[in-house]
Design a protein around this motif. Structure first.
Motif, PDB file in Angstrom:
ATOM      1  N   CYS A 185       0.769  -1.133  -0.157  1.00 55.52           N
ATOM      2  CA  CYS A 185      -0.042  -0.112  -0.001  1.00 55.52           C
ATOM      3  C   CYS A 185       0.876   1.339   0.051  1.00 55.52           C
ATOM      4  O   CYS A 185       0.533   2.090  -0.801  1.00 55.52           O
ATOM      5  N   HIS A 186       1.696   1.351   0.882  1.00 54.36           N
ATOM      6  CA  HIS A 186       2.760   2.588   1.086  1.00 54.36           C
ATOM      7  C   HIS A 186       3.696   2.532   0.150  1.00 54.36           C
ATOM      8  O   HIS A 186       4.503   3.724  -0.065  1.00 54.36           O
ATOM      9  N   MET A 189      -6.633   1.451   6.852  1.00 54.11           N
ATOM     10  CA  MET A 189      -5.507   0.711   6.789  1.00 54.11           C
ATOM     11  C   MET A 189      -5.883  -0.550   7.991  1.00 54.11           C
ATOM     12  O   MET A 189      -6.092  -0.076   9.004  1.00 54.11           O
ATOM     13  N   PRO A 190      -5.430  -1.690   7.171  1.00 57.59           N
ATOM     14  CA  PRO A 190      -5.536  -2.834   8.292  1.00 57.59           C
ATOM     15  C   PRO A 190      -4.671  -2.739   9.315  1.00 57.59           C
ATOM     16  O   PRO A 190      -3.601  -2.213   9.305  1.00 57.59           O
ATOM     17  N   GLY A 191      -5.078  -3.453  10.599  1.00 58.62           N
ATOM     18  CA  GLY A 191      -4.038  -3.646  11.807  1.00 58.62           C
ATOM     19  C   GLY A 191      -3.232  -4.843  11.359  1.00 58.62           C
ATOM     20  O   GLY A 191      -3.452  -5.813  10.681  1.00 58.62           O
ATOM     21  N   HIS A 192      -2.383  -5.052  12.089  1.00 60.12           N
ATOM     22  CA  HIS A 192      -1.480  -6.144  12.147  1.00 60.12           C
ATOM     23  C   HIS A 192      -1.407  -6.627  13.495  1.00 60.12           C
ATOM     24  O   HIS A 192       0.015  -6.605  14.332  1.00 60.12           O
ATOM     25  N   ALA A 193      -2.119  -7.168  13.963  1.00 64.21           N
ATOM     26  CA  ALA A 193      -2.156  -7.574  15.449  1.00 64.21           C
ATOM     27  C   ALA A 193      -1.449  -8.824  15.837  1.00 64.21           C
ATOM     28  O   ALA A 193      -1.116  -9.203  16.817  1.00 64.21           O
ATOM     29  N   ASP A 194      -1.034  -9.622  14.477  1.00 66.26           N
ATOM     30  CA  ASP A 194      -0.174 -10.700  14.776  1.00 66.26           C
ATOM     31  C   ASP A 194       1.603 -10.433  14.858  1.00 66.26           C
ATOM     32  O   ASP A 194       2.099 -11.122  15.083  1.00 66.26           O
ATOM     33  N   GLN A 237      -6.099   1.832  11.067  1.00 70.89           N
ATOM     34  CA  GLN A 237      -6.647   3.237  11.049  1.00 70.89           C
ATOM     35  C   GLN A 237      -7.861   3.265  10.111  1.00 70.89           C
ATOM     36  O   GLN A 237      -7.930   2.623   9.021  1.00 70.89           O
ATOM     37  N   GLN A 238      -8.729   4.039  10.537  1.00 71.12           N
ATOM     38  CA  GLN A 238     -10.167   4.376   9.912  1.00 71.12           C
ATOM     39  C   GLN A 238     -10.268   5.709   9.941  1.00 71.12           C
ATOM     40  O   GLN A 238     -10.259   6.532  11.111  1.00 71.12           O
ATOM     41  N   GLY A 239     -10.973   6.463   9.061  1.00 68.18           N
ATOM     42  CA  GLY A 239     -11.333   7.735   8.923  1.00 68.18           C
ATOM     43  C   GLY A 239     -10.361   8.672   8.215  1.00 68.18           C
ATOM     44  O   GLY A 239      -9.158   8.073   8.164  1.00 68.18           O
ATOM     45  N   PRO A 240     -10.443   9.902   8.206  1.00 69.46           N
ATOM     46  CA  PRO A 240      -9.593  10.736   7.462  1.00 69.46           C
ATOM     47  C   PRO A 240      -8.157  11.150   8.180  1.00 69.46           C
ATOM     48  O   PRO A 240      -8.323  11.316   9.669  1.00 69.46           O
ATOM     49  N   VAL A 241      -7.214  11.196   7.538  1.00 68.90           N
ATOM     50  CA  VAL A 241      -5.872  11.597   8.234  1.00 68.90           C
ATOM     51  C   VAL A 241      -5.148  12.756   7.232  1.00 68.90           C
ATOM     52  O   VAL A 241      -5.409  12.493   5.969  1.00 68.90           O
ATOM     53  N   VAL A 242      -4.441  13.649   7.747  1.00 69.29           N
ATOM     54  CA  VAL A 242      -3.757  14.668   6.975  1.00 69.29           C
ATOM     55  C   VAL A 242      -2.320  14.145   6.982  1.00 69.29           C
ATOM     56  O   VAL A 242      -1.651  14.583   8.027  1.00 69.29           O
ATOM     57  N   VAL A 243      -1.573  14.291   5.892  1.00 66.28           N
ATOM     58  CA  VAL A 243      -0.144  13.708   5.844  1.00 66.28           C
ATOM     59  C   VAL A 243       0.446  14.789   4.640  1.00 66.28           C
ATOM     60  O   VAL A 243       0.010  15.052   3.587  1.00 66.28           O
TER      61      VAL A 243
END
Length: 110
Positions: free
Chosen positions: A17-18, A68-73, A53-59
């Motif tokens: 993604c990034h 953005m999916p989490g990586h709980a593993d 992460q869900q919702g708007p972010v400003v970068v």
């Protein structure tokens, strides 16, 4: 080598993604290379990786609003190594995390 572990973790969990060079994807996915968000939100980053992460972010002045999916593993140590790779890759010059700091920042995330 911990630096290489961080790079491997980034390639496995983040690069699709990034971007391989942290460049993001146009106005859809924010960059992590040269991202002011990383500097301004240091304490939030471990939790963001673990839970996503869900919702708007400003970068860098641009608003992004994708999930953005989490990586709980990932373990606390792996998150530390991943963050330290991002902190030093692509010209980023962020302060390195310690595993103790990441573990403390992750405590409220569960």
């Amino acid at each position: 080598d911990r630096q290489n572990e961080g790079q491997r973790l980034y390639a496995t969990h983040c690069a699709s993604c990034h971007g391989a060079e942290g460049q993001g994807l146009k106005r859809l996915i924010p960059p992590v290379a040269g991202a002011d968000y990383i500097v301004k939100n240091r304490a939030l980053l471990p939790c963001l990786i673990r839970r996503g992460q869900q919702g708007p972010v400003v970068v860098n002045g641009v608003e992004y609003n994708q999930v953005m999916p989490g990586h709980a593993d990932l373990t606390d140590s792996e998150i530390t190594n991943l963050l330290n790779y991002v902190q030093s890759a692509w010209g980023n010059q962020g302060e390195k995390y310690t595993i103790r700091e990441v573990s403390e920042l992750l405590r409220p995330c569960f």
